[in-house]
Design an enzyme around this catalytic site. Structure first.
Site, PDB file in Angstrom:
ATOM      1  N   GLU A  65      20.501   8.146   2.751  1.00 14.85           N
ATOM      2  CA  GLU A  65      20.678   8.204   3.125  1.00 14.85           C
ATOM      3  C   GLU A  65      22.000   8.201   3.893  1.00 14.85           C
ATOM      4  O   GLU A  65      22.324   6.897   3.119  1.00 14.85           O
ATOM      5  CB  GLU A  65      19.268   7.931   3.750  1.00 14.85           C
ATOM      6  CG  GLU A  65      19.330   8.293   5.672  1.00 14.85           C
ATOM      7  CD  GLU A  65      19.394   9.912   6.370  1.00 14.85           C
ATOM      8  OE1 GLU A  65      19.967  10.619   5.914  1.00 14.85           O
ATOM      9  OE2 GLU A  65      18.658  10.114   6.673  1.00 14.85           O
TER      10      GLU A  65
ATOM     11  N   HIS B  65      12.454  13.688   2.242  1.00 12.70           N
ATOM     12  CA  HIS B  65      11.065  13.047   1.911  1.00 12.70           C
ATOM     13  C   HIS B  65       9.946  13.458   2.752  1.00 12.70           C
ATOM     14  O   HIS B  65      10.568  13.723   4.575  1.00 12.70           O
ATOM     15  CB  HIS B  65      11.562  11.827   2.211  1.00 12.70           C
ATOM     16  CG  HIS B  65      11.867  11.258   3.456  1.00 12.70           C
ATOM     17  ND1 HIS B  65      11.771  11.163   3.959  1.00 12.70           N
ATOM     18  CD2 HIS B  65      13.495  11.218   3.476  1.00 12.70           C
ATOM     19  CE1 HIS B  65      11.821  10.614   4.909  1.00 12.70           C
ATOM     20  NE2 HIS B  65      13.425  10.611   5.022  1.00 12.70           N
TER      21      HIS B  65
END
Length: 374
Positions: free
Chosen positions: A204, A99
């Site tokens: 994550e 990202h």
């Protein structure tokens, strides 16, 4: 964590399949595979995604391949590898994209890593900026738009085969990054539709940081209503609790499981879904690279790394692996010192309870959590 949640998300030994997918990275195709390539200095959009300019076996005898771009020839090479592979082996190229810069990244830079880890990261924000399930900063949007422009350049100039399938983490910064990167591209007529599948396990690495918690399913659906949210995705985040976090070993097993899920969802037809886009996070991509046998290659925010993967399905049962999640202590106020390490003020000793309200029923992970690799 409730037993039902563990079963739904990870699976237990009782639900094992009698097959196991063994992954390896096929080297010699990308600069990122080579030990001499410096990850910190590598700029993917200046290096053709790292694709090495080379010839492939059999090209000297093919008139058809003459005049093709390097990316077109590489796609034909992946087809060749699949055609010559045994029935239980298939090859795919995964484009792992980190990202773009998020508000949590900016906050960590502002406060410094020690202070961030031991206090600020346990908050939702600082009154000016919010970083719980952080959104992209303007710089992060620019990074995703750079990826968008590079994909368009490769489409226009090299006729690159665009992804056949798209997967993304459920965290906001990844949803935004995937959207800015691929939405609105002038795709070739035969390209697959840009409609990502949102997968829980692509998130994550789970720590006590609020940026590792995800928003509710209803919020995600409203943000990207036309995308696919995988079956079994819960309304509330049942993995983050602000108290316990994954060890690196636990994350590696989760990475193996999500790779298995994606490969099985892509199907066994060797002529389909050869190029795959995965939008995730630095820690999670690093963990998946490790599972794939790839050398360690840290990605800057917004960067992309392609990997040629060999997946071999073996008819064998693998034992369930169990890991205990760890508890982390943190300060209840900004630390007294944080230049090299975090030291809580004497009046505010370290604690192991959340600094923020957990909106869903907090899962309690005290016993080892088991992950079925099958």
């Amino acid at each position: 964590m409730k037993l039902s949640a563990i079963v739904a998300i990870f699976g237990l030994a009782a639900f094992a399949n009698a097959s196991y997918i063994n992954y390896t990275t096929v080297t010699g195709y990308f600069l990122q595979d080579e030990g001499s390539t410096n990850a910190t200095e590598f700029i993917y959009y200046e290096e053709n995604f790292g694709l090495i300019n080379r010839t492939y076996p059999g090209e000297e005898d093919s008139c058809v391949l003459k005049g093709m771009s390097q990316w077109q020839r590489f796609y034909e090479e992946v087809i060749r590898l699949n055609r010559q592979a045994p029935p239980n082996v298939q090859y795919k190229v995964f484009f792992f994209g980190r990202h773009g810069d998020g508000y949590h990244n900016a906050a960590q830079t502002y406060y410094g890593t020690p202070a961030w880890n031991c206090y600020w990261a346990e908050l939702d924000g600082n009154g000016t900026t919010t970083w719980r399930d952080a959104a992209l900063t303007p710089a992060g949007i620019d990074q995703a738009e750079t990826a968008h422009n590079f994909w368009q350049e490769l489409i226009n100039e090299q006729s690159i085969h665009t992804p056949d399938a798209y997967f993304t983490s459920p965290l906001t910064r990844c949803l935004q990054t995937a959207n800015y990167t691929f939405n609105g591209l002038d795709f070739p007529q035969s390209s697959a539709e840009f409609k990502p599948t949102i997968k829980e396990l692509l998130r994550e690495g789970i720590s006590i940081h609020t940026c590792d918690s995800r928003s509710n399913e209803s919020y995600i659906h409203n943000l990207v209503p036309d995308w696919t949210i995988e079956y079994g995705f819960t309304e509330y985040d049942e993995l983050w609790n602000g108290v316990t976090g994954e060890t690196s070993d636990a994350e590696a097993v989760r990475s193996k499981k999500v790779l298995d899920e994606m490969f099985r969802e892509l199907g066994s037809d060797k002529n389909e879904n050869l190029f795959v886009s995965v939008t995730s996070h630095s820690g999670q991509i690093g963990s998946m690279l490790s599972v794939l046998g790839h050398r360690s290659f840290s990605l800057n925010t917004g960067a992309v790394i392609p990997v040629l993967i060999k997946a071999e399905t073996l008819q064998e049962t693998v034992a369930t692996t169990c890991f205990t999640w760890s508890t982390s202590a943190h300060c209840t106020a900004p630390p007294a010192t944080s230049v090299a390490s975090c030291v809580c003020a004497s009046s505010t000793p370290a604690i192991t309870t959340p600094l923020v309200t957990v909106t869903s029923e907090p899962p309690t992970i005290t016993a080892p959590v088991c992950y079925n690799l099958c």
